[in-house]
Design a protein around this motif. Structure first.
Motif, PDB file in Angstrom:
ATOM      1  N   GLY A  57      14.567  44.997  32.913  1.00 13.50           N
ATOM      2  CA  GLY A  57      14.575  43.771  33.717  1.00 13.50           C
ATOM      3  C   GLY A  57      13.173  43.210  33.868  1.00 13.50           C
ATOM      4  O   GLY A  57      12.202  43.751  33.317  1.00 13.50           O
ATOM      5  N   GLN A  58      13.084  42.116  34.649  1.00 14.65           N
ATOM      6  CA  GLN A  58      11.801  41.411  34.750  1.00 14.65           C
ATOM      7  C   GLN A  58      10.720  42.250  35.426  1.00 14.65           C
ATOM      8  O   GLN A  58       9.622  42.421  34.893  1.00 14.65           O
ATOM      9  N   LYS A 105       7.290  43.781  33.728  1.00 15.28           N
ATOM     10  CA  LYS A 105       5.943  43.391  34.168  1.00 15.28           C
ATOM     11  C   LYS A 105       5.124  44.605  34.613  1.00 15.28           C
ATOM     12  O   LYS A 105       3.931  44.699  34.340  1.00 15.28           O
ATOM     13  N   ILE A 106       5.773  45.513  35.291  1.00 15.28           N
ATOM     14  CA  ILE A 106       5.047  46.707  35.756  1.00 15.28           C
ATOM     15  C   ILE A 106       4.660  47.578  34.556  1.00 15.28           C
ATOM     16  O   ILE A 106       3.553  48.107  34.476  1.00 15.28           O
ATOM     17  N   ASP A 138      11.691  36.319  29.824  1.00 15.62           N
ATOM     18  CA  ASP A 138      10.949  37.410  30.477  1.00 15.62           C
ATOM     19  C   ASP A 138      10.299  38.320  29.442  1.00 15.62           C
ATOM     20  O   ASP A 138       9.159  38.764  29.619  1.00 15.62           O
ATOM     21  N   GLY A 155      13.199  46.858  39.048  1.00 14.75           N
ATOM     22  CA  GLY A 155      13.378  46.262  40.372  1.00 14.75           C
ATOM     23  C   GLY A 155      14.838  46.482  40.756  1.00 14.75           C
ATOM     24  O   GLY A 155      15.728  46.072  40.023  1.00 14.75           O
ATOM     25  N   GLY A 180      16.617  45.264  43.175  1.00 13.88           N
ATOM     26  CA  GLY A 180      17.349  44.175  43.828  1.00 13.88           C
ATOM     27  C   GLY A 180      17.923  43.121  42.890  1.00 13.88           C
ATOM     28  O   GLY A 180      18.722  42.290  43.312  1.00 13.88           O
ATOM     29  N   GLY A 230      17.985  45.023  35.551  1.00 19.67           N
ATOM     30  CA  GLY A 230      17.429  46.358  35.754  1.00 19.67           C
ATOM     31  C   GLY A 230      18.221  47.149  36.784  1.00 19.67           C
ATOM     32  O   GLY A 230      18.451  48.351  36.627  1.00 19.67           O
ATOM     33  N   SER A 231      18.655  46.452  37.820  1.00 22.70           N
ATOM     34  CA  SER A 231      19.400  47.093  38.902  1.00 22.70           C
ATOM     35  C   SER A 231      20.686  47.737  38.376  1.00 22.70           C
ATOM     36  O   SER A 231      21.005  48.881  38.706  1.00 22.70           O
ATOM     37  N   VAL A 235      11.856  49.726  42.478  1.00 22.95           N
ATOM     38  CA  VAL A 235      11.194  48.849  43.447  1.00 22.95           C
ATOM     39  C   VAL A 235      12.242  48.242  44.378  1.00 22.95           C
ATOM     40  O   VAL A 235      13.205  47.609  43.913  1.00 22.95           O
ATOM     41  N   ALA A 261      11.802  42.858  48.999  1.00 22.38           N
ATOM     42  CA  ALA A 261      11.294  42.537  50.335  1.00 22.38           C
ATOM     43  C   ALA A 261      12.460  42.045  51.192  1.00 22.38           C
ATOM     44  O   ALA A 261      13.436  41.500  50.666  1.00 22.38           O
ATOM     45  N   GLU A 263      14.062  38.475  50.869  1.00 19.83           N
ATOM     46  CA  GLU A 263      14.649  38.016  49.602  1.00 19.83           C
ATOM     47  C   GLU A 263      16.123  37.655  49.743  1.00 19.83           C
ATOM     48  O   GLU A 263      16.707  37.033  48.864  1.00 19.83           O
ATOM     49  N   ASN A 276       8.657  46.851  48.116  1.00 16.85           N
ATOM     50  CA  ASN A 276       7.926  45.573  48.183  1.00 16.85           C
ATOM     51  C   ASN A 276       7.749  45.105  49.625  1.00 16.85           C
ATOM     52  O   ASN A 276       6.764  44.469  49.970  1.00 16.85           O
ATOM     53  N   TYR A 315       2.796  39.426  43.514  1.00 13.75           N
ATOM     54  CA  TYR A 315       3.288  40.486  42.620  1.00 13.75           C
ATOM     55  C   TYR A 315       2.168  41.081  41.786  1.00 13.75           C
ATOM     56  O   TYR A 315       2.157  42.277  41.526  1.00 13.75           O
ATOM     57  N   ILE A 370       0.552  43.476  44.051  1.00  8.09           N
ATOM     58  CA  ILE A 370       1.455  44.596  44.326  1.00  8.09           C
ATOM     59  C   ILE A 370       1.543  45.508  43.095  1.00  8.09           C
ATOM     60  O   ILE A 370       1.504  46.728  43.203  1.00  8.09           O
ATOM     61  N   ASN A 371       1.639  44.887  41.925  1.00  6.88           N
ATOM     62  CA  ASN A 371       1.740  45.693  40.697  1.00  6.88           C
ATOM     63  C   ASN A 371       0.459  46.498  40.458  1.00  6.88           C
ATOM     64  O   ASN A 371       0.504  47.612  39.927  1.00  6.88           O
TER      65      ASN A 371
END
Ligand code: GDP
Length: 394
Positions: free
Chosen positions: A9-10, A14-15, A43, A106, A108, A112-113, A136, A139, A142, A169, A183, A186-187
């Motif tokens: 996932g996105q 990114k991480i 993405d 992530g 949420g 990926g969830s 992750v 927040a 969200e 998050n 982000y 955070i990353n």
């Protein structure tokens, strides 16, 4: 520790990208293989460090490269259907060279969830190496659907992986910041903590420090037994002392360690360990009698890493967590200007944030059901005439 990392996932992608950047910058070489999986083409295209051939677009026949729109059940279905495509990318990983898999996601969202638990189950069935998750949490602001997705994915993923390392998050967001800028920061926090932890098991053993250096088997043993883990971190700049101790040792002909005041080196480490464990954890939780196993890593130039400090820090952690399994060791990083303590708490159980997440998720589910029921009724009221005198064509 050598890892095969899969960003799902996105957020996962990114991480993962940031981990690769960190590896390049520090030369730590933790990421032996990197695969990014997504249902959204844009993405995957936005990634900078993951090799092109290791970016896997799944679900093309279902969502045409546009993502699953936070539908994690669809995310799971697509992962199941296209598992062979993902396996194709994993086939290129030199698995005999890796100590473990790490699936980053992530919790949420949708892709990926839903997809990461499917992926974890698949990898575990095929390989003998441990499979860890880095999940992750969204927040709080969200919204309900993200919380509901996260609560369901969390429950599923914990069961499928050998250990789920969690980053929340919500505990790390800063108000008044753009999501993207936020982000990025955070990353960085994620990669700093997990980079030191996993990098620690990668130091070549040798010389006099050998026995106190963390080995990848200590990380694996701390994570063994499963459950949920959280990580604490604290660091202090020692560049001034480093410079003066270097000068002094050159002047007196002694080594750098002897030119440092060992009492203050010890005290620094013990206080860093306390700060790391009692400060903001990646997943906030109560540590008193609440962790099954722990690992303490102290990182920095070796003259600042003293055995006594680590031993005291380890004992303190034992008392605090009530765990009889607290491991500890060094991660010498000679060119660093920081001394850092990273504390991995594994098998944590007293986590109010998860209970809160589940409660909000249940409320969100009830609200969603109510609204769906109501809107069906409202639509019916709108479309049909009051006495049902108009019949449809067919
Ligand atoms: P997916 O692509 O459908 O798997 O969903 P996303 O990864 O876009 O989003 C899932 C959740 O991940 C969001 O609700 C956010 O909480 C979080 N998220 C998205 N991007 C990032 C990121 O770059 N860093 C972090 N820490 N969290 C992110």
């Amino acid at each position: 520790m050598k890892l095969a990392m899969i960003g799902f996932g996105q957020a996962g992608g990114k991480i993962l990208d940031r981990f690769l950047e960190h590896d390049e910058q520090t030369g730590s070489n933790v990421v032996r293989a990197a695969v990014a999986v997504n249902t959204a083409k844009a993405d995957l295209m936005g990634l900078e460090h993951v090799p092109q051939e290791n970016r896997v677009l799944i679900g093309q026949s279902r969502v045409k490269g546009h993502g699953v729109g936070a539908d994690n059940e669809l995310g799971a279905e697509i992962a199941e259907e296209d598992i062979d495509e993902i396996q194709g990318a994993i086939d290129s990983i030199p698995v005999h060279e890796v100590d473990a898999f790490l699936i980053i996601t992530g919790l949420g969202g949708g892709t990926g969830s839903g997809g990461s638990p499917v992926m974890a189950r698949h990898i575990k069935r095929i390989y003998t190496e441990p499979v860890y998750g880095l999940g992750v949490l969204p927040a709080g602001d969200e919204g309900g659907i993200y919380t509901l997705n996260a609560a369901r994915s969390f429950r599923t993923l914990v069961r499928e992986v050998d250990n789920l390392l969690v980053f929340d998050n919500d505990a790390w967001r800063k108000s008044g910041e753009s999501m993207q800028g936020g982000y990025r920061q955070i990353n960085d926090e994620i990669v700093t903590r997990f980079g030191i932890l996993f990098g620690a098991g990668e130091v070549e053993q040798g010389g006099e420090v050998a026995e106190s250096v963390v080995d990848s088997s200590e990380i694996i043993n701390t994570l063994a037994g499963g459950g949920v883990s959280t990580v604490g971190y604290a660091a202090e700049d020692v560049s001034d002392e480093k410079q003066s101790s270097g000068l002094l040792s050159r002047f007196t002909g002694g080594d750098e360690q002897s030119s440092l005041d060992s009492a203050s080196t010890t005290n620094r480490i013990t206080s860093l360990v306390r700060k790391a464990a009692l400060g903001r954890l990646t997943l906030p939780c109560k540590i008193e009698n609440g962790a099954e196993r722990a690992l303490l890593v102290t990182a920095g130039p070796s003259q600042f890493l003293n055995r006594k400090g680590i031993e005291r820090g380890r004992k303190w952690l034992e008392e605090q967590t009530g765990s009889m399994e607290v491991r500890g060791g060094d991660y010498p990083v000679e060119d660093s200007n920081n001394v850092a303590a990273v504390v991995l708490l594994s098998g944590v159980t007293d986590v109010p944030r998860i209970k809160e997440l589940q409660q909000i998720a249940i409320e969100a589910r009830e609200n969603i059901d109510d609204i769906r029921g109501e809107s069906e009724q409202n639509l019916q009221d709108l479309v049909e005439d009051d006495d049902d005198e108009l019949e449809p064509l067919f």
